[in-house]
Design an enzyme around this catalytic site. Structure first.
Site, PDB file in Angstrom:
ATOM      1  N   ARG A   1      -3.421 -10.309   4.824  1.00  0.00           N
ATOM      2  CA  ARG A   1      -3.819 -10.117   3.576  1.00  0.00           C
ATOM      3  C   ARG A   1      -2.760  -9.566   2.540  1.00  0.00           C
ATOM      4  NH1 ARG A   1      -6.404  -6.905  -0.343  1.00  0.00           N
ATOM      5  NH2 ARG A   1      -7.839  -7.837  -1.227  1.00  0.00           N
TER       6      ARG A   1
ATOM      7  N   LYS B   1       0.725  -1.374  -0.035  1.00  0.00           N
ATOM      8  CA  LYS B   1       0.017  -0.103   0.079  1.00  0.00           C
ATOM      9  C   LYS B   1       0.757   1.134  -0.085  1.00  0.00           C
ATOM     10  CE  LYS B   1      -4.164  -2.150   1.432  1.00  0.00           C
ATOM     11  NZ  LYS B   1      -5.136  -2.420   2.411  1.00  0.00           N
TER      12      LYS B   1
HETATM   13  N1  HH2 Z   1      -7.231  -4.202   1.244  1.00  0.00           N
HETATM   14  C1  HH2 Z   1      -8.008  -4.024   0.023  1.00  0.00           C
HETATM   15  C2  HH2 Z   1      -9.203  -4.824  -0.571  1.00  0.00           C
HETATM   16  N2  HH2 Z   1      -9.602  -5.259   0.501  1.00  0.00           N
HETATM   17  N3  HH2 Z   1      -9.967  -6.497   2.439  1.00  0.00           N
HETATM   18  C3  HH2 Z   1      -9.770  -6.419   3.931  1.00  0.00           C
HETATM   19  N4  HH2 Z   1     -10.269  -7.212   4.686  1.00  0.00           N
HETATM   20  N5  HH2 Z   1      -8.555  -5.687   4.578  1.00  0.00           N
HETATM   21  C4  HH2 Z   1      -7.667  -4.984   3.366  1.00  0.00           C
HETATM   22  O1  HH2 Z   1      -6.714  -4.235   4.075  1.00  0.00           O
HETATM   23  C5  HH2 Z   1      -8.220  -4.728   2.182  1.00  0.00           C
HETATM   24  C6  HH2 Z   1      -9.306  -5.360   1.905  1.00  0.00           C
HETATM   25  C7  HH2 Z   1      -7.246  -3.198  -0.940  1.00  0.00           C
HETATM   26  O2  HH2 Z   1      -6.140  -4.008  -1.715  1.00  0.00           O
HETATM   27  P1  HH2 Z   1      -6.391  -4.318  -3.000  1.00  0.00           P
HETATM   28  O3  HH2 Z   1      -7.395  -5.683  -3.076  1.00  0.00           O
HETATM   29  O4  HH2 Z   1      -4.955  -5.138  -3.538  1.00  0.00           O
HETATM   30  O5  HH2 Z   1      -6.689  -3.247  -4.027  1.00  0.00           O
HETATM   31  P2  HH2 Z   1      -7.806  -2.884  -4.874  1.00  0.00           P
HETATM   32  O6  HH2 Z   1      -8.845  -2.518  -3.748  1.00  0.00           O
HETATM   33  O7  HH2 Z   1      -7.406  -1.584  -5.567  1.00  0.00           O
HETATM   34  O8  HH2 Z   1      -8.450  -3.975  -5.549  1.00  0.00           O
END
Ligand code: HH2
Length: 280
Positions: A258, A223
């Protein structure tokens, strides 16, 4: 043997480190957007994460990166339909990353085990009743505002206390809807309406969230705050620093991580545990 739901839901008591691999079936996620948009690539990605030691595969069809627009339930379902049943056939727990009841219901029918709701049941409250009806464990995450605007001017007096109070309130809402705390996991929502100092305070203060009595999940992986600390502009160059953030949080009581990079995270946790416990 695969990690069971019971292992995951008792990880805060046993100290077991649980690795959740992130599988974004999206064209626009902040770090892996497009990588798994093709269904065959997504299933291949899940297999690789499983081989590298993932306990959970978290499938999402909507980017929640800062500034992102919402994706309809129909489009989320269209994206996960060719992927989720294939991943659910593997020897791994599957979570669905969505805030919408309709998407979560589809995913549970297709073999998902856990609901990961970054809105903690505020976007679409029916998701709490769905989790209750289906006995599905529920991840409740803190977010300040909405993805579209959450990074504009986040402000807290005491970020750890405020996030803890919010999560306690959402645990109560889940329980009122029929999901007992024993089936919930809480998450401070790293990067969701937080500046660098807020993210650091939450990672340092995860012990205070652990006192809610459920496992704590953290998602610092790749992040923006990692880029701010290291000077690495490209998310793919933030892997070692992301692993360090997971270890620091594990040391303070978080047990579910995660991540985008399952192999490096699993290796680091294994060595950390071996040194801590004095055995392999
Ligand atoms: N972060 C993201 C998405 N889902 N769920 C939980 N429980 N905790 C988190 O920190 C979290 C999450 C964001 O990361 P990512 O899925 O890689 O990115 P994007 O939202 O751009 O798909």
């Amino acid at each position: 043997m695969a990690t069971t739901l019971e292992d995951i839901l008792t990880s805060h008591r046993t100290g077991r480190a649980v690795v959740m691999g992130t599988l974004n079936v999206t064209p626009d996620s902040f770090s892996d957007g497009g990588q798994y948009f093709d269904p065959a690539a997504a299933v291949g990605g899940a297999l690789k994460m499983l081989a590298e030691g993932a306990d959970i595969i978290d499938i999402g069809a909507e980017s929640t990166r800062p500034g992102s627009d919402r994706v309809s339930a129909a489009e989320q379902i269209r994206r996960i339909e060719p992927v989720l049943p294939e991943v659910a056939r593997l020897d791994v727990t599957v979570s669905i990353d969505t805030t919408l009841t309709e998407v979560a219901a589809f995913a549970l029918d297709a073999g998902a085990d856990i609901i990961n709701d970054v809105s903690a049941g505020r976007d679409d409250p029916g998701i709490l009743a769905l989790a209750a009806r289906r006995h599905a464990p529920l991840i409740l995450m803190h977010m300040l505002g909405q993805p579209k605007t959450m990074q504009e001017d986040p402000h807290y007096e005491d970020v750890v206390a405020e996030v803890r109070d919010f999560l306690a309130e959402r645990l109560a809402a889940a329980e009122a809807a029929g999901v007992p705390p024993e089936r919930c996991i809480v998450d401070p929502g790293i990067g969701f309406g937080k500046r660098l100092e807020h993210n650091l305070a939450l990672l340092a203060g995860v012990g205070q969230l652990a006192s809610l009595g459920t496992p704590v999940l953290v998602g610092p992986s790749r992040k923006r705050f990692i880029g701010e600390l290291t000077g690495q502009d490209s998310p793919a160059d933030r892997v070692p620093a992301s692993v360090a953030a997971c270890l620091a949080a594990y040391d303070r009581g978080a047990t579910i991580f995660r991540v985008h990079d399952v192999g490096p995270t699993r290796q680091a946790l294994r060595v950390y545990q071996a040194v801590r416990d004095g055995r392999s």
